[in-house]
Design an enzyme around this catalytic site. Sequence first.
Site, PDB file in Angstrom:
ATOM      1  N   ARG A   1      24.017   2.539  16.384  1.00 26.79           N
ATOM      2  CA  ARG A   1      24.757   1.261  16.486  1.00 26.79           C
ATOM      3  C   ARG A   1      25.168   0.786  15.088  1.00 26.79           C
ATOM      4  O   ARG A   1      24.779   1.375  14.076  1.00 26.79           O
ATOM      5  CB  ARG A   1      23.906   0.211  17.202  1.00 26.79           C
ATOM      6  CG  ARG A   1      22.684  -0.223  16.426  1.00 26.79           C
ATOM      7  CD  ARG A   1      22.069  -1.453  17.076  1.00 26.79           C
ATOM      8  NE  ARG A   1      21.260  -2.150  16.122  1.00 26.79           N
ATOM      9  CZ  ARG A   1      19.965  -2.419  16.303  1.00 26.79           C
ATOM     10  NH1 ARG A   1      19.345  -2.057  17.405  1.00 26.79           N
ATOM     11  NH2 ARG A   1      19.299  -3.078  15.375  1.00 26.79           N
TER      12      ARG A   1
ATOM     13  N   SER B   1      22.300  -2.085  -0.517  1.00 25.51           N
ATOM     14  CA  SER B   1      22.911  -3.372  -0.185  1.00 25.51           C
ATOM     15  C   SER B   1      23.265  -4.076  -1.488  1.00 25.51           C
ATOM     16  O   SER B   1      22.609  -3.857  -2.511  1.00 25.51           O
ATOM     17  CB  SER B   1      21.926  -4.251   0.594  1.00 25.51           C
ATOM     18  OG  SER B   1      22.400  -5.580   0.624  1.00 25.51           O
TER      19      SER B   1
ATOM     20  N   ASP C   1      10.944   7.657  14.550  1.00 27.54           N
ATOM     21  CA  ASP C   1      10.698   6.465  13.734  1.00 27.54           C
ATOM     22  C   ASP C   1      10.547   6.943  12.288  1.00 27.54           C
ATOM     23  O   ASP C   1       9.580   7.635  11.955  1.00 27.54           O
ATOM     24  CB  ASP C   1       9.409   5.780  14.222  1.00 27.54           C
ATOM     25  CG  ASP C   1       9.101   4.524  13.423  1.00 27.54           C
ATOM     26  OD1 ASP C   1       9.717   4.322  12.362  1.00 27.54           O
ATOM     27  OD2 ASP C   1       8.239   3.756  13.879  1.00 27.54           O
TER      28      ASP C   1
ATOM     29  N   GLY D   1      19.738   5.925  12.015  1.00 27.44           N
ATOM     30  CA  GLY D   1      20.187   4.637  12.548  1.00 27.44           C
ATOM     31  C   GLY D   1      21.635   4.704  12.989  1.00 27.44           C
ATOM     32  O   GLY D   1      22.375   3.727  12.926  1.00 27.44           O
TER      33      GLY D   1
ATOM     34  N   TYR E   1      13.403  -7.346   1.378  1.00 27.37           N
ATOM     35  CA  TYR E   1      14.582  -6.515   1.677  1.00 27.37           C
ATOM     36  C   TYR E   1      15.308  -6.097   0.390  1.00 27.37           C
ATOM     37  O   TYR E   1      15.642  -4.921   0.212  1.00 27.37           O
ATOM     38  CB  TYR E   1      15.510  -7.315   2.590  1.00 27.37           C
ATOM     39  CG  TYR E   1      16.785  -6.622   3.003  1.00 27.37           C
ATOM     40  CD1 TYR E   1      16.766  -5.615   3.969  1.00 27.37           C
ATOM     41  CD2 TYR E   1      18.010  -6.984   2.456  1.00 27.37           C
ATOM     42  CE1 TYR E   1      17.944  -4.991   4.365  1.00 27.37           C
ATOM     43  CE2 TYR E   1      19.186  -6.373   2.842  1.00 27.37           C
ATOM     44  CZ  TYR E   1      19.154  -5.378   3.801  1.00 27.37           C
ATOM     45  OH  TYR E   1      20.314  -4.765   4.192  1.00 27.37           O
TER      46      TYR E   1
ATOM     47  N   ILE F   1      28.349  -7.540   6.399  1.00 29.43           N
ATOM     48  CA  ILE F   1      29.125  -6.757   7.356  1.00 29.43           C
ATOM     49  C   ILE F   1      28.779  -7.273   8.760  1.00 29.43           C
ATOM     50  O   ILE F   1      27.594  -7.499   9.062  1.00 29.43           O
ATOM     51  CB  ILE F   1      28.749  -5.252   7.252  1.00 29.43           C
ATOM     52  CG1 ILE F   1      28.873  -4.734   5.798  1.00 29.43           C
ATOM     53  CG2 ILE F   1      29.593  -4.413   8.203  1.00 29.43           C
ATOM     54  CD1 ILE F   1      30.255  -4.759   5.180  1.00 29.43           C
TER      55      ILE F   1
ATOM     56  N   LYS G   1      15.968  -2.349  -1.163  1.00 27.88           N
ATOM     57  CA  LYS G   1      17.316  -1.835  -1.410  1.00 27.88           C
ATOM     58  C   LYS G   1      17.513  -1.484  -2.884  1.00 27.88           C
ATOM     59  O   LYS G   1      18.259  -0.564  -3.220  1.00 27.88           O
ATOM     60  CB  LYS G   1      18.365  -2.850  -0.926  1.00 27.88           C
ATOM     61  CG  LYS G   1      18.373  -3.035   0.590  1.00 27.88           C
ATOM     62  CD  LYS G   1      18.716  -1.733   1.296  1.00 27.88           C
ATOM     63  CE  LYS G   1      18.928  -1.890   2.787  1.00 27.88           C
ATOM     64  NZ  LYS G   1      19.309  -0.636   3.442  1.00 27.88           N
TER      65      LYS G   1
ATOM     66  N   ASN H   1      20.938   5.648   6.576  1.00 27.93           N
ATOM     67  CA  ASN H   1      21.496   4.330   6.920  1.00 27.93           C
ATOM     68  C   ASN H   1      20.492   3.405   7.600  1.00 27.93           C
ATOM     69  O   ASN H   1      20.626   2.188   7.501  1.00 27.93           O
ATOM     70  CB  ASN H   1      22.722   4.556   7.831  1.00 27.93           C
ATOM     71  CG  ASN H   1      23.096   3.309   8.603  1.00 27.93           C
ATOM     72  OD1 ASN H   1      23.766   2.409   8.088  1.00 27.93           O
ATOM     73  ND2 ASN H   1      22.631   3.215   9.854  1.00 27.93           N
TER      74      ASN H   1
ATOM     75  N   ALA I   1      14.115  -5.903  -2.601  1.00 28.90           N
ATOM     76  CA  ALA I   1      13.275  -4.950  -3.347  1.00 28.90           C
ATOM     77  C   ALA I   1      13.413  -3.545  -2.754  1.00 28.90           C
ATOM     78  O   ALA I   1      13.529  -2.550  -3.486  1.00 28.90           O
ATOM     79  CB  ALA I   1      11.820  -5.400  -3.324  1.00 28.90           C
TER      80      ALA I   1
HETATM   81  P1  NAI Z   1      21.603  -2.601  12.718  1.00 28.63           P
HETATM   82  O1  NAI Z   1      20.367  -3.407  12.900  1.00 28.63           O
HETATM   83  O2  NAI Z   1      22.777  -2.878  13.596  1.00 28.63           O
HETATM   84  O3  NAI Z   1      21.266  -1.043  12.816  1.00 28.63           O
HETATM   85  C1  NAI Z   1      20.168  -0.499  12.139  1.00 28.63           C
HETATM   86  C2  NAI Z   1      19.889   0.862  12.709  1.00 28.63           C
HETATM   87  O4  NAI Z   1      18.697   1.394  12.084  1.00 28.63           O
HETATM   88  C3  NAI Z   1      19.636   0.840  14.203  1.00 28.63           C
HETATM   89  O5  NAI Z   1      20.316   1.920  14.800  1.00 28.63           O
HETATM   90  C4  NAI Z   1      18.133   1.040  14.314  1.00 28.63           C
HETATM   91  O6  NAI Z   1      17.731   1.717  15.487  1.00 28.63           O
HETATM   92  C5  NAI Z   1      17.854   1.912  13.098  1.00 28.63           C
HETATM   93  N1  NAI Z   1      16.457   1.811  12.705  1.00 28.63           N
HETATM   94  C6  NAI Z   1      15.767   0.693  12.387  1.00 28.63           C
HETATM   95  N2  NAI Z   1      14.478   0.997  12.134  1.00 28.63           N
HETATM   96  C7  NAI Z   1      14.344   2.354  12.306  1.00 28.63           C
HETATM   97  C8  NAI Z   1      13.259   3.250  12.204  1.00 28.63           C
HETATM   98  N3  NAI Z   1      12.028   2.834  11.898  1.00 28.63           N
HETATM   99  N4  NAI Z   1      13.485   4.567  12.450  1.00 28.63           N
HETATM  100  C9  NAI Z   1      14.731   5.006  12.790  1.00 28.63           C
HETATM  101  N5  NAI Z   1      15.806   4.187  12.903  1.00 28.63           N
HETATM  102  C10 NAI Z   1      15.601   2.876  12.667  1.00 28.63           C
HETATM  103  O7  NAI Z   1      21.985  -2.749  11.192  1.00 28.63           O
HETATM  104  P2  NAI Z   1      23.357  -2.521  10.402  1.00 28.63           P
HETATM  105  O8  NAI Z   1      23.899  -3.839  10.054  1.00 28.63           O
HETATM  106  O9  NAI Z   1      24.200  -1.524  11.091  1.00 28.63           O
HETATM  107  O10 NAI Z   1      22.766  -1.895   9.033  1.00 28.63           O
HETATM  108  C11 NAI Z   1      22.795  -0.516   8.728  1.00 28.63           C
HETATM  109  C12 NAI Z   1      22.340  -0.346   7.277  1.00 28.63           C
HETATM  110  O11 NAI Z   1      23.208  -1.084   6.420  1.00 28.63           O
HETATM  111  C13 NAI Z   1      20.929  -0.889   7.018  1.00 28.63           C
HETATM  112  O12 NAI Z   1      20.271  -0.067   6.094  1.00 28.63           O
HETATM  113  C14 NAI Z   1      21.204  -2.247   6.402  1.00 28.63           C
HETATM  114  O13 NAI Z   1      20.122  -2.660   5.579  1.00 28.63           O
HETATM  115  C15 NAI Z   1      22.449  -1.946   5.597  1.00 28.63           C
HETATM  116  N6  NAI Z   1      23.233  -3.123   5.266  1.00 28.63           N
HETATM  117  C16 NAI Z   1      23.742  -3.933   6.231  1.00 28.63           C
HETATM  118  C17 NAI Z   1      24.495  -5.052   5.890  1.00 28.63           C
HETATM  119  C18 NAI Z   1      25.076  -5.969   6.908  1.00 28.63           C
HETATM  120  O14 NAI Z   1      25.614  -7.009   6.502  1.00 28.63           O
HETATM  121  N7  NAI Z   1      25.028  -5.663   8.202  1.00 28.63           N
HETATM  122  C19 NAI Z   1      24.725  -5.389   4.485  1.00 28.63           C
HETATM  123  C20 NAI Z   1      24.159  -4.453   3.547  1.00 28.63           C
HETATM  124  C21 NAI Z   1      23.441  -3.373   3.936  1.00 28.63           C
END
Ligand code: NAI
Length: 246
Positions: A14, A141, A62, A11, A154, A187, A158, A89, A156
Amino acid sequence: MLNGKTAVVTGGARGIGRAIAYKLAENGANVAVVATRDSEKARETIDNLQKLGVKARLYACDIKSAEEVTSACEEILADFGQVDILVNNAGITRDNILPSLSAMDIDDVIDVNLKGTMFVTKAFIRQFVRKRAGNIINISSVVGLMGNKGQTNYSASKAGIIGFTKSVAREYGRKNIRCNAVAPGYIATDMTGALSDEQRDQIKSQIPLGSLGSPDNVADLVLFLASDSSSYITGEVIKVDGGMYV
Ligand code: NAI
């Protein structure tokens, strides 16, 4: 600091993952970015990483699919020769109160966040054992620790990542493989972009430091865990949440 090392960031195209990829590259690491598909944003990320003077490549995969993960990870090992740091991530949300969650909402979140993390780690673990070195950083998280209404699926997933992290730390510590989890609070990324101003103000009121965090705040912690500065830390869960859950 990480010159000559190779990091895999799932991931990483972005949000938080991209900030992590940039941070590791700025510190000398080559980076393999695993992303759902070959999007324009993913291409742009790779271009920016290459401009930092490191080797960077994109792998469309994926992580829900064990087969896709196996072949992407084999490709990464063939292209980079070895992997030193794995950052799990990639993650998704499908928020709703429990009665309104569909079976698919539950499956998707567990499949990507928890099983995906396990598939990717499993794909690299033998290589880490062979070279008697490895560093795994899982993005959990703060809601995996404290729970959250509207996020049963979610939180569960994490919390599951935390159990997985501690078990990997115990199973592979003797092989010089470390495994830690990072627990971000709120974030500012696409994931939290859908919040209304009212929701955002409500969230801020619960955070002692008074603001949402940035992807860079998480990336700084990941860099510490990826470096030798944390060489005696494993099986740990470290929050980066502005004091939201103390
Ligand atoms: P985001 O939605 O901006 O990015 C998530 C990334 O994961 C994207 O690049 C997406 O393409 C990739 N992804 C999603 N499903 C996928 C799959 N099946 N196979 C491969 N890649 C996949 O999310 P963000 O905010 O950058 O989050 C990143 C991590 O941090 C996540 O695990 C999220 O749960 C965790 N997180 C985020 C928080 C927040 O407030 N934004 C808070 C706590 C944890």
